[in-house]
Structures are given as C-alpha cells and as structure tokens.
Scaffold this motif. Structure first.
Motif, PDB file in Angstrom:
ATOM      1  N   LEU A   1       0.819  -1.210   0.000  1.00 38.42           N
ATOM      2  CA  LEU A   1       0.000   0.000   0.000  1.00 38.42           C
ATOM      3  C   LEU A   1       0.855   1.262   0.000  1.00 38.42           C
ATOM      4  CD1 LEU A   1      -2.876  -0.880   2.517  1.00 38.42           C
ATOM      5  CD2 LEU A   1      -2.902  -1.056   0.023  1.00 38.42           C
ATOM      6  N   SER A   2       2.016   1.192   0.625  1.00 36.29           N
ATOM      7  CA  SER A   2       2.881   2.376   0.720  1.00 36.29           C
ATOM      8  C   SER A   2       3.353   2.849  -0.655  1.00 36.29           C
ATOM      9  CB  SER A   2       4.091   2.088   1.611  1.00 36.29           C
ATOM     10  OG  SER A   2       4.977   1.169   0.995  1.00 36.29           O
ATOM     11  N   LYS A   3       3.225   2.018  -1.674  1.00 31.25           N
ATOM     12  CA  LYS A   3       3.610   2.403  -3.029  1.00 31.25           C
ATOM     13  C   LYS A   3       2.565   3.290  -3.696  1.00 31.25           C
ATOM     14  CE  LYS A   3       6.238  -1.892  -3.561  1.00 31.25           C
ATOM     15  NZ  LYS A   3       6.351  -3.188  -4.279  1.00 31.25           N
ATOM     16  N   LEU A   4       1.362   3.338  -3.133  1.00 31.24           N
ATOM     17  CA  LEU A   4       0.336   4.231  -3.673  1.00 31.24           C
ATOM     18  C   LEU A   4       0.786   5.673  -3.450  1.00 31.24           C
ATOM     19  CD1 LEU A   4      -2.806   2.410  -2.200  1.00 31.24           C
ATOM     20  CD2 LEU A   4      -2.079   2.408  -4.600  1.00 31.24           C
ATOM     21  N   PRO A   5       0.655   6.552  -4.448  1.00 30.38           N
ATOM     22  CA  PRO A   5       1.213   7.903  -4.330  1.00 30.38           C
ATOM     23  C   PRO A   5       0.606   8.755  -3.227  1.00 30.38           C
ATOM     24  CG  PRO A   5      -0.180   7.688  -6.288  1.00 30.38           C
ATOM     25  CD  PRO A   5       0.017   6.312  -5.751  1.00 30.38           C
ATOM     26  N   TYR A   6      -0.580   8.407  -2.775  1.00 35.36           N
ATOM     27  CA  TYR A   6      -1.273   9.190  -1.755  1.00 35.36           C
ATOM     28  C   TYR A   6      -1.249   8.532  -0.376  1.00 35.36           C
ATOM     29  CZ  TYR A   6      -4.642   5.815  -3.574  1.00 35.36           C
ATOM     30  OH  TYR A   6      -5.226   4.656  -4.019  1.00 35.36           O
ATOM     31  N   PHE A   7      -0.688   7.336  -0.254  1.00 31.90           N
ATOM     32  CA  PHE A   7      -0.785   6.589   0.990  1.00 31.90           C
ATOM     33  C   PHE A   7      -0.020   7.261   2.129  1.00 31.90           C
ATOM     34  CE2 PHE A   7       0.261   3.132   3.962  1.00 31.90           C
ATOM     35  CZ  PHE A   7      -0.987   2.583   4.154  1.00 31.90           C
ATOM     36  N   GLY A   8       1.167   7.763   1.835  1.00 34.38           N
ATOM     37  CA  GLY A   8       1.958   8.420   2.871  1.00 34.38           C
ATOM     38  C   GLY A   8       1.227   9.593   3.480  1.00 34.38           C
ATOM     39  N   GLN A   9       0.659  10.440   2.643  1.00 25.06           N
ATOM     40  CA  GLN A   9      -0.047  11.619   3.116  1.00 25.06           C
ATOM     41  C   GLN A   9      -1.342  11.250   3.842  1.00 25.06           C
ATOM     42  OE1 GLN A   9      -1.741  14.063   0.005  1.00 25.06           O
ATOM     43  NE2 GLN A   9      -1.727  15.902   1.274  1.00 25.06           N
ATOM     44  N   CYS A  10      -2.107  10.326   3.271  1.00 27.18           N
ATOM     45  CA  CYS A  10      -3.450  10.039   3.770  1.00 27.18           C
ATOM     46  C   CYS A  10      -3.487   9.060   4.939  1.00 27.18           C
ATOM     47  CB  CYS A  10      -4.320   9.483   2.637  1.00 27.18           C
ATOM     48  SG  CYS A  10      -4.613  10.637   1.291  1.00 27.18           S
ATOM     49  N   VAL A  11      -2.446   8.239   5.098  1.00 30.12           N
ATOM     50  CA  VAL A  11      -2.450   7.259   6.184  1.00 30.12           C
ATOM     51  C   VAL A  11      -1.267   7.461   7.123  1.00 30.12           C
ATOM     52  CG1 VAL A  11      -2.374   4.805   6.797  1.00 30.12           C
ATOM     53  CG2 VAL A  11      -3.697   5.544   4.813  1.00 30.12           C
ATOM     54  N   GLU A  12      -0.053   7.365   6.599  1.00 28.04           N
ATOM     55  CA  GLU A  12       1.114   7.370   7.479  1.00 28.04           C
ATOM     56  C   GLU A  12       1.313   8.714   8.180  1.00 28.04           C
ATOM     57  OE1 GLU A  12       4.087   6.013   4.740  1.00 28.04           O
ATOM     58  OE2 GLU A  12       3.630   3.897   5.129  1.00 28.04           O
ATOM     59  N   ASP A  13       1.190   9.806   7.439  1.00 33.93           N
ATOM     60  CA  ASP A  13       1.357  11.125   8.067  1.00 33.93           C
ATOM     61  C   ASP A  13       0.249  11.386   9.076  1.00 33.93           C
ATOM     62  OD1 ASP A  13       3.507  11.410   6.405  1.00 33.93           O
ATOM     63  OD2 ASP A  13       2.597  12.911   5.097  1.00 33.93           O
ATOM     64  N   SER A  14      -0.974  11.023   8.697  1.00 35.73           N
ATOM     65  CA  SER A  14      -2.113  11.207   9.594  1.00 35.73           C
ATOM     66  C   SER A  14      -1.940  10.402  10.875  1.00 35.73           C
ATOM     67  CB  SER A  14      -3.403  10.783   8.878  1.00 35.73           C
ATOM     68  OG  SER A  14      -4.501  10.816   9.746  1.00 35.73           O
ATOM     69  N   ALA A  15      -1.524   9.134  10.742  1.00 31.34           N
ATOM     70  CA  ALA A  15      -1.349   8.264  11.914  1.00 31.34           C
ATOM     71  C   ALA A  15      -0.243   8.793  12.829  1.00 31.34           C
ATOM     72  CB  ALA A  15      -1.022   6.845  11.472  1.00 31.34           C
ATOM     73  N   LYS A  16       0.842   9.269  12.248  1.00 32.63           N
ATOM     74  CA  LYS A  16       1.948   9.787  13.063  1.00 32.63           C
ATOM     75  C   LYS A  16       1.526  11.049  13.825  1.00 32.63           C
ATOM     76  CE  LYS A  16       6.755  11.307  12.994  1.00 32.63           C
ATOM     77  NZ  LYS A  16       6.445  12.422  13.932  1.00 32.63           N
ATOM     78  N   THR A  17       0.827  11.943  13.137  1.00 28.64           N
ATOM     79  CA  THR A  17       0.396  13.177  13.792  1.00 28.64           C
ATOM     80  C   THR A  17      -0.588  12.882  14.914  1.00 28.64           C
ATOM     81  OG1 THR A  17       0.697  14.394  11.720  1.00 28.64           O
ATOM     82  CG2 THR A  17      -0.630  15.448  13.417  1.00 28.64           C
ATOM     83  N   ASN A  18      -1.529  11.978  14.666  1.00 27.62           N
ATOM     84  CA  ASN A  18      -2.475  11.593  15.714  1.00 27.62           C
ATOM     85  C   ASN A  18      -1.767  10.976  16.913  1.00 27.62           C
ATOM     86  OD1 ASN A  18      -5.106  12.357  14.935  1.00 27.62           O
ATOM     87  ND2 ASN A  18      -5.199  10.710  13.447  1.00 27.62           N
ATOM     88  N   ALA A  19      -0.763  10.151  16.632  1.00 24.82           N
ATOM     89  CA  ALA A  19      -0.005   9.516  17.713  1.00 24.82           C
ATOM     90  C   ALA A  19       0.752  10.552  18.536  1.00 24.82           C
ATOM     91  CB  ALA A  19       0.962   8.488  17.140  1.00 24.82           C
ATOM     92  N   ASP A  20       1.363  11.526  17.867  1.00 27.17           N
ATOM     93  CA  ASP A  20       2.085  12.585  18.575  1.00 27.17           C
ATOM     94  C   ASP A  20       1.137  13.379  19.477  1.00 27.17           C
ATOM     95  OD1 ASP A  20       4.389  11.822  17.271  1.00 27.17           O
ATOM     96  OD2 ASP A  20       4.315  13.435  15.782  1.00 27.17           O
ATOM     97  N   MET A  21      -0.033  13.717  18.933  1.00 23.06           N
ATOM     98  CA  MET A  21      -1.005  14.494  19.700  1.00 23.06           C
ATOM     99  C   MET A  21      -1.504  13.698  20.906  1.00 23.06           C
ATOM    100  SD  MET A  21      -4.735  15.897  18.419  1.00 23.06           S
ATOM    101  CE  MET A  21      -5.243  14.216  18.001  1.00 23.06           C
ATOM    102  N   TYR A  22      -1.859  12.446  20.681  1.00 27.22           N
ATOM    103  CA  TYR A  22      -2.409  11.605  21.737  1.00 27.22           C
ATOM    104  C   TYR A  22      -1.389  11.401  22.860  1.00 27.22           C
ATOM    105  CZ  TYR A  22      -4.566   7.440  23.849  1.00 27.22           C
ATOM    106  OH  TYR A  22      -5.125   6.535  24.717  1.00 27.22           O
ATOM    107  N   THR A  23      -0.133  11.171  22.494  1.00 25.41           N
ATOM    108  CA  THR A  23       0.921  10.960  23.490  1.00 25.41           C
ATOM    109  C   THR A  23       1.108  12.190  24.370  1.00 25.41           C
ATOM    110  OG1 THR A  23       2.093   9.410  22.034  1.00 25.41           O
ATOM    111  CG2 THR A  23       3.364  10.429  23.804  1.00 25.41           C
TER     112      THR A  23
END
Length: 234
Positions: free
Chosen positions: A194-216
């Motif tokens: 899935l990470s090869k999809l051109p939008y996956f990093g922005q729509c999933v990985e970046d979102s998940a990391k930001t949410n994790a930072d905020m929650y922590t």
C-alpha cells in the motif's frame, strides 16, 4: 458544480474517502473543517451535517454524512464500468461479502478506540488506556494477518477501498505506542504494498503519526497542556 468534500486530514473516516477521491481522480472542492477550533460543532457546518461530524460530501443535491456510504457512492458513480479490478465490487454476491467485511472493520475500529479510551482522554477525563482491550486489539491484528496470508489485499485479490479502511483501523493502534508489529508478517507485507500508492503516505502514514504525537502529549501532560504543546509544534 464540483463535489464538495468536508474533512480533516487527522480524521481516519475522512481519509478513507479522501483516498477514494484521489484513486479515482475525481475533482472536488476541498472544505477543511478545523477540528482544533471545533468548527465541526458550529451552526454553519450544521447546515451541511446536522450530526456535526466529519466527513461530509455534497454532489449537487446529494449530501452524504457517513464515510462508507460516500466511498460506495463515489465508486458507483465514477469508477469505469469496464475497469477490471474495482475499488467496490458490482456483483451482488461479491458486494454482500464485501459489506460483511466492511461492517466487521467498523467494529474493529471501535475496539481500537475503546482501547485508546479516546473519548474520555480527549475530554480531559482520563489519562490512560484501557488495558483490558489490548488482547482484543491483538486478535484483530491476527484476524487481518490471517486474511492476508491467503490474499495480497483484504478483499478480492486486488485493491479496494476496504484496504483504505483497514489500514486506518490498524494504524490507529500506533497511537498507543504498540510494539508488537513484527509478529504480523502478512500485515507488514500488505502495508509495504500500500505504501507504493502515491497518496498513501499523506493520507495514512502522516495522519497516523500526527495523531499519535497528539495523543501521546495529551496522555503525558493532560488535555490543555498537551494540546497547547501539540499546536505549538505544528
């Protein structure tokens, strides 16, 4: 008139629809709803979605306020009839199987949120996870890993919007600081695909990391101080 999409990039349901729009190449008018200013709770947005939740989608006189219905609508309207591997199946029996997995993923996502104790944490009424839900979360990972042991994707042997939804469900667990990912080799292989999809990093990985930072930060410092520091870092 272009489709209007009301969303925020930190909302997993929003991101599922966002990825459908990107994969299908549908032009849309971007309407960012600022969650940090509680814009979704205002009277103006209530004119779009009286439930005051995101996402929402408008296409002419049609307004939808549930992410899965948006994904089905977009695929049904814009996905070419002669496309072989569709994001949403057209065959009735295939749809039935797809819907079953889709509803199962809804339950799985809610289980992840219960483990994170998300409602109480984001209301400033709790500062810890609900440990009793961790075995249930790990069972979910095992469930997806078993599906992916037999298939490259979650459904039908090719990319569907169910992959988007499940990817967000699984990524939600990252907010807890979970460290047991190496046990799930099929999940890891799928995420790499899935990470090869051109939008996956922005729509999933970046979102998940930001949410994790905020929650922590909220867990460590409390709601007000955690949000203040999070917003200062943005």
């Amino acid at each position: 008139m272009a489709i209007q999409f009301y969303y925020h990039y930190l909302s997993p349901p929003s991101c599922v629809v966002w990825m459908v729009l990107k994969e299908l190449g549908v032009e849309f008018e971007e309407k960012i709803i600022d969650l940090f200013q509680d814009e979704q709770k205002g009277d103006k947005y209530a004119e779009v979605n009286r439930r005051k939740q995101i996402p929402a989608l408008r296409d002419g006189d049609m307004t939808l306020t549930e992410s899965r219905s948006m994904a089905i609508y977009l695929c049904s309207k814009f996905e070419p009839a002669d496309k072989k591997d569709k994001l949403y199946p057209r065959d009735f029996l295939e749809q039935t199987k797809f819907h079953e997995l889709m509803m199962r993923d809804v339950d799985n996502y809610q289980t992840m949120l219960k483990y994170l104790n998300i409602d109480l944490v984001l209301e400033g009424k709790a500062t810890s996870l609900v440990d009793g839900f961790l075995p249930k979360c790990e069972k979910i990972l095992q469930e997806y890993d078993a599906i992916l042991a037999k298939n490259e994707y979650i459904f039908g042997g090719h990319l569907t919007f169910l992959d988007y939804a499940c990817a967000h469900t699984i990524s939600t667990l990252k907010m807890s600081g979970y460290r047991g990912w190496d046990k799930y080799t099929n999940l890891k292989r799928w995420k790499q695909t899935l990470s090869k999809l051109p939008y996956f990093g922005q729509c999933v990985e970046d979102s998940a990391k930001t949410n994790a930072d905020m929650y922590t930060l909220v867990l460590e410092k409390g709601l007000e101080a955690g949000f203040t520091e999070f917003l200062a870092r943005k």
